[in-house]
Design a protein around this motif. Structure first.
Motif, PDB file in Angstrom:
ATOM      1  N   SER A 156       0.805  -1.225   0.000  1.00 29.79           N
ATOM      2  CA  SER A 156       0.000   0.000   0.000  1.00 29.79           C
ATOM      3  C   SER A 156       0.837   1.273   0.000  1.00 29.79           C
ATOM      4  CB  SER A 156      -0.936   0.015   1.214  1.00 29.79           C
ATOM      5  OG  SER A 156      -0.202  -0.058   2.425  1.00 29.79           O
ATOM      6  N   GLY A 157       2.153   1.163   0.128  1.00 31.10           N
ATOM      7  CA  GLY A 157       3.016   2.335   0.060  1.00 31.10           C
ATOM      8  C   GLY A 157       3.268   2.754  -1.372  1.00 31.10           C
ATOM      9  N   PRO A 158       3.954   3.880  -1.579  1.00 29.30           N
ATOM     10  CA  PRO A 158       4.272   4.324  -2.944  1.00 29.30           C
ATOM     11  C   PRO A 158       5.173   3.320  -3.656  1.00 29.30           C
ATOM     12  CG  PRO A 158       5.442   5.649  -1.322  1.00 29.30           C
ATOM     13  CD  PRO A 158       4.476   4.803  -0.556  1.00 29.30           C
ATOM     14  N   ILE A 159       4.915   3.119  -4.953  1.00 24.75           N
ATOM     15  CA  ILE A 159       5.605   2.102  -5.738  1.00 24.75           C
ATOM     16  C   ILE A 159       6.291   2.761  -6.925  1.00 24.75           C
ATOM     17  CG2 ILE A 159       5.293   0.007  -7.128  1.00 24.75           C
ATOM     18  CD1 ILE A 159       2.670  -0.390  -5.361  1.00 24.75           C
ATOM     19  N   SER A 160       7.565   2.432  -7.118  1.00 24.10           N
ATOM     20  CA  SER A 160       8.325   2.927  -8.259  1.00 24.10           C
ATOM     21  C   SER A 160       8.798   1.727  -9.072  1.00 24.10           C
ATOM     22  CB  SER A 160       9.524   3.751  -7.772  1.00 24.10           C
ATOM     23  OG  SER A 160      10.336   4.154  -8.853  1.00 24.10           O
ATOM     24  N   VAL A 161       8.584   1.788 -10.388  1.00 26.29           N
ATOM     25  CA  VAL A 161       8.930   0.657 -11.251  1.00 26.29           C
ATOM     26  C   VAL A 161       9.928   1.114 -12.309  1.00 26.29           C
ATOM     27  CG1 VAL A 161       8.071  -1.158 -12.759  1.00 26.29           C
ATOM     28  CG2 VAL A 161       6.619  -0.301 -10.913  1.00 26.29           C
ATOM     29  N   GLN A 162      11.049   0.401 -12.383  1.00 27.89           N
ATOM     30  CA  GLN A 162      12.016   0.589 -13.458  1.00 27.89           C
ATOM     31  C   GLN A 162      12.141  -0.755 -14.178  1.00 27.89           C
ATOM     32  OE1 GLN A 162      13.484   0.960 -10.089  1.00 27.89           O
ATOM     33  NE2 GLN A 162      12.375   2.883  -9.947  1.00 27.89           N
ATOM     34  N   ASN A 163      12.084  -0.755 -15.482  1.00 28.12           N
ATOM     35  CA  ASN A 163      12.176  -1.959 -16.319  1.00 28.12           C
ATOM     36  C   ASN A 163      10.920  -2.817 -16.220  1.00 28.12           C
ATOM     37  OD1 ASN A 163      14.807  -1.323 -17.229  1.00 28.12           O
ATOM     38  ND2 ASN A 163      15.654  -2.105 -15.317  1.00 28.12           N
ATOM     39  N   GLY A 164      10.563  -3.271 -15.039  1.00 26.62           N
ATOM     40  CA  GLY A 164       9.365  -4.083 -14.929  1.00 26.62           C
ATOM     41  C   GLY A 164       9.437  -5.036 -13.756  1.00 26.62           C
TER      42      GLY A 164
END
Length: 204
Positions: free
Chosen positions: A68-76
């Motif tokens: 439920s926290g903030p999510i950062s996605v790089q590549n996948g």
């Protein structure tokens, strides 16, 4: 254990985080890099999550792995559950940055058409960024449900493994599942709005 450190945790290639409690990693951000994974039962994290090629894996039956926290996605990233009723939920805001990402789902989430029982894995957080998304829904027991009012500006590709087609991207309940970019539906993949209707205005 219940830990209180705030500095964050990083898992690199070959690392497996196995059946942690929600407090095992303190309160700092959690990063899964390429080749690393988490394998859990029912657990709910409020930590910030960084996904750079990691694998979210859920065991048990009728268990949820929730972020439920903030999510950062790089590549996948990839995700799957072992049994019918398993469900991974990303409910925090999802930032995909400026380059394209992939979301791969291997399924094992219960029978198709079982929306009232299980939506498969759920991305309910608002997806933002200037990149695009490729969804790989591999196999007939693969389902990803997108419910956020998304704002990312890149295009969306819905794909499936040619050797294991039939996966579904479910967009029922979303005000803007594909944001403003074009949508490409490749052979073997399915976009569904089960069990209701969704108005989609994107170029297809």
């Amino acid at each position: 254990p219940s830990n209180s450190y705030t500095g964050g945790s990083i898992f690199n290639n070959g690392a497996l985080l196995s059946f942690p409690s929600s407090a095992a990693l303190g309160t700092g951000p959690i990063t899964f890099n390429t080749g690393s994974s988490i394998y859990s039962g029912a657990v709910a994290f409020t930590n910030a999550l960084n996904l750079n090629g990691g694998y979210l894996h859920l065991g048990g039956n009728l268990d949820n792995q929730t972020w439920s926290g903030p999510i950062s996605v790089q590549n996948g990233f990839s995700m799957s559950g072992d049994n019918a009723g398993c469900q991974i939920v990303l409910s925090g805001p999802i930032d995909i940055g400026t380059s394209g990402i992939s979301v791969t789902n291997f399924g094992n989430e219960g029978p198709q058409g079982g929306y009232q029982v299980n939506q498969g894995d759920i991305l309910s957080g608002i997806i933002s960024g200037s990149g695009g998304i490729t969804y790989y829904c591999n196999g007939t027991n693969s389902r990803v449900t997108v419910t956020g009012a998304n704002t990312y500006s890149g295009g969306t590709i819905v794909d499936s493994d040619p050797a294991n087609p039939g996966g579904k991207l479910n967009v029922f309940g979303s005000a803007n599942p594909f944001s403003t970019g074009s949508v490409t539906l490749n052979a073997g993949a399915i976009i569904e709005t089960y069990p209701g209707n969704v108005r989609i205005t994107n170029a297809l």
